[in-house]
Write an enzyme that holds these catalytic residues in place. Structure first.
Site, PDB file in Angstrom:
ATOM      1  CG  ASP A 184     -54.624  42.055 -11.089  1.00  0.00           C
ATOM      2  OD1 ASP A 184     -54.005  43.121 -11.289  1.00  0.00           O
ATOM      3  OD2 ASP A 184     -54.620  41.109 -11.893  1.00  0.00           O
ATOM      4  CG  ASN A 237     -57.725  39.178 -12.408  1.00  0.00           C
ATOM      5  OD1 ASN A 237     -58.595  38.365 -12.688  1.00  0.00           O
ATOM      6  ND2 ASN A 237     -56.472  39.035 -12.788  1.00  0.00           N
TER       7      ASN A 237
END
Length: 316
Positions: free
Chosen positions: A263, A46
């Site tokens: 993220d 991510n």
């Protein structure tokens, strides 16, 4: 060959299986969902995708060091990284199956996640030695692969003069908390959420800290680092070892799925640092990007590209 502004992400690669529910199941409870959807995930992947999208067209390269299994999930994860502009030459094919995350998302957009690590546990820092560390400006790490390997990777890049950005998520289990000083001693930028800030400060002797800001200031002073706390809709705040403080706000949104927001923040922050932006500007862009990632289902689907971030400080 990587450029002198390159980013190395050392971490996990997963396939996320997501079910939407009215309310997240309590222990012993079964809840029904009309369907399950699959998305690409893993904190490492991510963050690599968020960094690569935000670095599009800048000349900054993002390299992923991770591991997937010899299975269709692994093939799909690799293709997705490449499609997003991530260099995958340091992604190994392990004998274990590709990691999977099982995620339930409720009507408010909150989530509960269980991760089956699989191939992520096979990631080895020694395999980085075949690559040149010097061009990297920054290494990005999390807590979803073996800690010993993350520490070794951080030391390898740090020796070449690169900065270390460590997202201490998920918060380390009790058996790893004795190594927190070892982790923080090598870190330049520590990124935690409110709960992680308090947990880490308590583990290092500041159990009386009641607010994340107090915990972050303590961690920054303790190891002379920059500690950044992400606070969801309240934005983010950073403390430096010198005592200086930087805070940024977040735009108001109606979140659909908060999976991957943290993220996204880390990946976009990493790009800003690699570009040499001031900390406040990097945090503003990262906070805006994280808010946009909440507007679509799945960890990566809503992550903005470079063009979406231009002038982002004016949109907050």
């Amino acid at each position: 060959m990587a450029t002198k502004h390159a980013i190395l992400v050392f971490g996990s690669i997963n396939l996320d299986l997501v079910a939407r529910v009215d309310a997240i199941a309590r222990p012993g409870e079964t809840v029904l969902s009309p369907r399950a959807d699959s998305f690409f995930g893993g904190k490492g992947a991510n963050q690599a995708v968020a960094a690569a999208r935000s670095a599009q067209g800048t000349g900054i390269t993002v390299t992923m060091a991770g591991a997937v299994g010899p299975d269709p999930f692994g093939e799909a994860c690799l293709s997705n990284l490449k499609d997003n502009g991530v260099d995958t030459r340091l992604v190994k094919i392990a004998s274990e199956p590709t990691g999977c995350a099982f995620i339930t998302v409720d009507q408010r957009g909150e989530n509960a996640i269980t991760v089956a690590s699989g191939a992520n546990m096979a990631l080895q820092a020694d395999e980085l030695r075949e690559y040149e560390a010097a061009p990297f400006a920054l290494i990005v790490l999390q807590m979803e692969v073996p800690l010993e390997q993350s520490l070794a990777a951080a030391r390898w890049v740090k020796e070449s003069g690169a900065k270390v950005l460590w997202n201490l998520a998920p918060a380390p289990p009790a058996q790893q908390r004795g190594r927190l000083d070892e982790i923080l001693a090598i870190v330049d930028f520590l990124v935690v959420n409110e709960h992680e800030a308090l947990a880490v400060a308590a583990a290092l002797g500041r159990s009386e800290a009641e607010q994340p800001e107090e915990a972050a200031a303590f961690l920054a002073r303790l190891h002379d680092l920059t500690c950044i706390v992400t606070m969801g809709a309240k934005g983010a705040i950073a403390f430096e070892g010198s005592g200086s403080r930087t805070s940024v706000s977040a735009p108001r949104i109606a979140p659909i799925d908060t999976t991957g927001a943290g993220d996204t923040f880390v990946g976009v922050l990493a790009t800003g640092i690699a570009e040499g932006f001031p900390l406040e500007s990097s945090m503003e862009r990262a906070t805006f990007a994280a808010s946009q990632a909440c507007l679509m289902l799945g960890a990566q689907a809503g992550m903005p590209w470079r063009g979406d971030l231009e002038g982002s400080s004016n949109k907050i």
